[in-house]
Design a protein around this motif. Structure first.
Motif, PDB file in Angstrom:
ATOM      1  N   SER A  38      19.770 -50.887 -17.691  1.00 56.97           N
ATOM      2  CA  SER A  38      18.368 -50.793 -18.102  1.00 56.97           C
ATOM      3  C   SER A  38      18.135 -51.236 -19.537  1.00 56.97           C
ATOM      4  O   SER A  38      17.024 -51.126 -20.042  1.00 56.97           O
TER       5      SER A  38
ATOM      6  N   GLU B 181      17.320 -43.485 -11.484  1.00 62.30           N
ATOM      7  CA  GLU B 181      17.782 -42.513 -12.474  1.00 62.30           C
ATOM      8  C   GLU B 181      19.252 -42.162 -12.265  1.00 62.30           C
ATOM      9  O   GLU B 181      19.727 -42.055 -11.136  1.00 62.30           O
TER      10      GLU B 181
ATOM     11  N   HIS C 155      15.937 -45.706 -20.889  1.00 62.07           N
ATOM     12  CA  HIS C 155      14.829 -46.649 -20.784  1.00 62.07           C
ATOM     13  C   HIS C 155      13.556 -45.965 -21.264  1.00 62.07           C
ATOM     14  O   HIS C 155      13.136 -44.952 -20.707  1.00 62.07           O
TER      15      HIS C 155
ATOM     16  N   TYR D 228      10.337 -46.830 -21.192  1.00 60.87           N
ATOM     17  CA  TYR D 228       9.156 -46.817 -20.326  1.00 60.87           C
ATOM     18  C   TYR D 228       9.271 -45.722 -19.271  1.00 60.87           C
ATOM     19  O   TYR D 228       8.310 -44.988 -19.007  1.00 60.87           O
ATOM     20  N   TYR D 229      10.437 -45.609 -18.646  1.00 65.60           N
ATOM     21  CA  TYR D 229      10.621 -44.600 -17.599  1.00 65.60           C
ATOM     22  C   TYR D 229      10.998 -43.239 -18.175  1.00 65.60           C
ATOM     23  O   TYR D 229      10.964 -42.229 -17.453  1.00 65.60           O
TER      24      TYR D 229
ATOM     25  N   THR E 297      12.515 -51.554 -10.411  1.00 55.58           N
ATOM     26  CA  THR E 297      12.224 -50.127 -10.330  1.00 55.58           C
ATOM     27  C   THR E 297      13.312 -49.394 -11.106  1.00 55.58           C
ATOM     28  O   THR E 297      14.287 -50.000 -11.558  1.00 55.58           O
ATOM     29  N   ASP E 298      13.137 -48.097 -11.265  1.00 55.04           N
ATOM     30  CA  ASP E 298      14.144 -47.311 -11.975  1.00 55.04           C
ATOM     31  C   ASP E 298      14.988 -46.528 -10.985  1.00 55.04           C
ATOM     32  O   ASP E 298      14.472 -45.950 -10.037  1.00 55.04           O
TER      33      ASP E 298
ATOM     34  N   CYS F  75      18.751 -44.605 -16.728  1.00 59.54           N
ATOM     35  CA  CYS F  75      18.585 -45.191 -15.400  1.00 59.54           C
ATOM     36  C   CYS F  75      19.202 -46.583 -15.336  1.00 59.54           C
ATOM     37  O   CYS F  75      19.571 -47.177 -16.356  1.00 59.54           O
TER      38      CYS F  75
END
Length: 458
Positions: free
Chosen positions: A210, A172, A183, A185-186, A169-170, A190
């Motif tokens: 990340s 932040e 990152h 994708y997010y 998961t991220d 993070c």
């Protein structure tokens, strides 16, 4: 309309009929965390905080210590479970006699640790406590073993089969913390922690930068976890389950060599889609005819052009969702005889969605994403504090809430309905009297949970 007047000593509110409403901060030793006593009972039955504390080394001079190591760690973990995410909260909580009761402070008239002391705990250095002000050090390997030990202790007898779910998961970050990377994708700066769960049980929470792949370090984590499990249960069947980010040859080869089965998502590509093209056409035609989604499954023998070391079983799902195709694939070591294609996908693979709920629960309600310390070592400890708070809540569900309406409740519901009870604390020479609110609406449920915990096996 009558104007209300408020000062620190007296607060005036709009009256009711002819009566004035006046509030004062003169109630005495009151707490809004009366139900936190349940957490103390969980600790008595499981020893979670005591076991976690054993993973630390305290190099402070005992003659100068006001707050024991167990007290500090218990205060931080209990605070998270009760909903206090920030260290600043403890400058007020340190005067709460109920919190002092939870951490078993001998003299309830003396305050607990403040934010600065707890901050020094979080900034634990590596090494042997040479730092003048930060002399408590955690042992990473011991903490890793602790989480698996707690999982093993939760079983009264050896299970036949264990499924280990893996995901990321991220977390932040919003400052210049160590290990800060963007990152794509997010869409944020993070960390990318790796989690391993088995059902509700948390076995690993590893903070990572990340700028690595989602599956980075998975083989090392699996190797130590599986080794520790098999030391106690040598014959248990083990299965790992994860999304397509983990369908790497090194992970699958390790599983095959170690006698561990796997069910992993597999990313779509043109070759795979061609292999189920006929089934997809049929699904499209059937969906058009009925106006409803339609799916079917196909067994495949598949090997990538260059990244896999061998051919493996793949199950393809040919699904049409009325307006668009939805092809999905999983790769597995489980046999067709034991698990037919539909069962493999819908029961074995899709069951991993429950892990995502557990990660969201820890992240949202136990504040695992409060990774705002300057160093990754401190942020890793924050993640572990949150993880231990999760273990406490999970143990409360398992030992205290079974058979009740809250048996599957999330942490925030448990906190709101069972922990946040007004209480008056009176300390005498022989007793600590905790008078819970007479108007608390769930008194019968609370008594039942207390009874369940009292009769639970330690």
């Amino acid at each position: 309309m009558e104007q209300t007047e408020c000062t620190v000593e007296q607060l005036s509110f709009q009256g009711v009929g002819k009566r004035q409403i006046v509030a004062r901060f003169d109630g005495g030793q009151l707490s809004s965390n009366g139900g936190g006593l349940l957490l103390r009972e969980v600790e008595r039955r499981t020893g979670l905080v005591r076991q976690f504390t054993a993973c630390f080394r305290d190099y402070r001079n005992p003659k100068l210590v006001e707050h024991s190591l167990t007290s500090l760690i218990s205060q931080r973990v209990m605070g998270l479970a009760l909903g206090y995410e920030d260290l600043n909260d403890h400058d007020q909580l340190r005067h709460d006699p109920l919190i002092a009761t939870l951490v078993e402070k001998a003299d309830l008239t003396q305050p607990l640790a403040g934010k600065s002391t707890l901050n020094r705990l979080e900034l634990t250095p590596a090494g042997n406590g040479e730092d003048r002000y930060k002399r408590i050090v955690y042992d990473t390997a011991a903490i890793d073993r602790f989480f698996v030990d707690v999982f093993l202790q939760a079983y009264a007898k050896t299970p036949e089969r264990i499924v280990l779910d893996l995901d990321t998961t991220d977390d932040e970050i919003h400052g210049g913390q160590e290990g800060r990377f963007f990152h794509g994708y997010y869409g944020s700066y993070c960390y990318l922690p790796l989690y391993v769960f088995s059902g509700e049980h948390l076995l690993c929470a590893r903070l990572r930068q990340s700028n690595v792949g989602p599956a980075e370090g998975t083989v090392e984590e699996l190797d130590r976890i599986v080794t520790q499990i098999r030391q106690q249960w040598p014959d248990v069947k083990l299965v790992i389950r994860a999304d397509s980010a983990f369908s790497r040859d090194d992970i699958m080869s390790w599983c095959e060599h170690s006698g561990v089965d796997f069910v992993l998502g597999l990313a779509r590509n043109a070759r795979l889609e061609r292999m189920i093209a006929g089934e997809m056409e049929q699904a499209c035609a059937e969906s058009t005819r009925t106006g409803l989604p339609f799916r079917s499954y196909k067994e495949l023998e598949y090997r990538t052009l260059d990244s896999w070391s061998r051919t493996r079983r793949v199950v393809g799902k040919a699904e049409y969702l009325v307006d668009k195709p939805n092809a999905r694939f999983v790769v597995t070591s489980l046999s067709m005889e034991a698990f037919a294609a539909q069962t493999l996908y819908e029961n074995e693979y899709c069951g991993r969605g429950e892990m995502e709920n557990r990660i969201k629960e820890q992240k949202t309600f136990l504040f695992s994403d409060r990774t705002s310390a300057a160093t990754m070592r401190a942020n890793q400890l924050r993640l572990w504090f949150s993880s231990v708070a999760y273990l406490m809540m999970s143990a409360l569900r398992r030992l205290g809430l079974q058979g009740t309406d809250l048996a599957r409740a999330q942490c925030d519901t448990i906190r709101l309905k069972l922990f946040k009870i007004g209480a008056r604390i009176t300390v005498t020479a022989r007793r600590i009297w905790i008078s819970l609110s007479s108007s608390y609406p769930l008194a019968n449920l609370f008594a039942r949970v207390c009874s369940n915990l009292a009769h639970a096996s330690p």
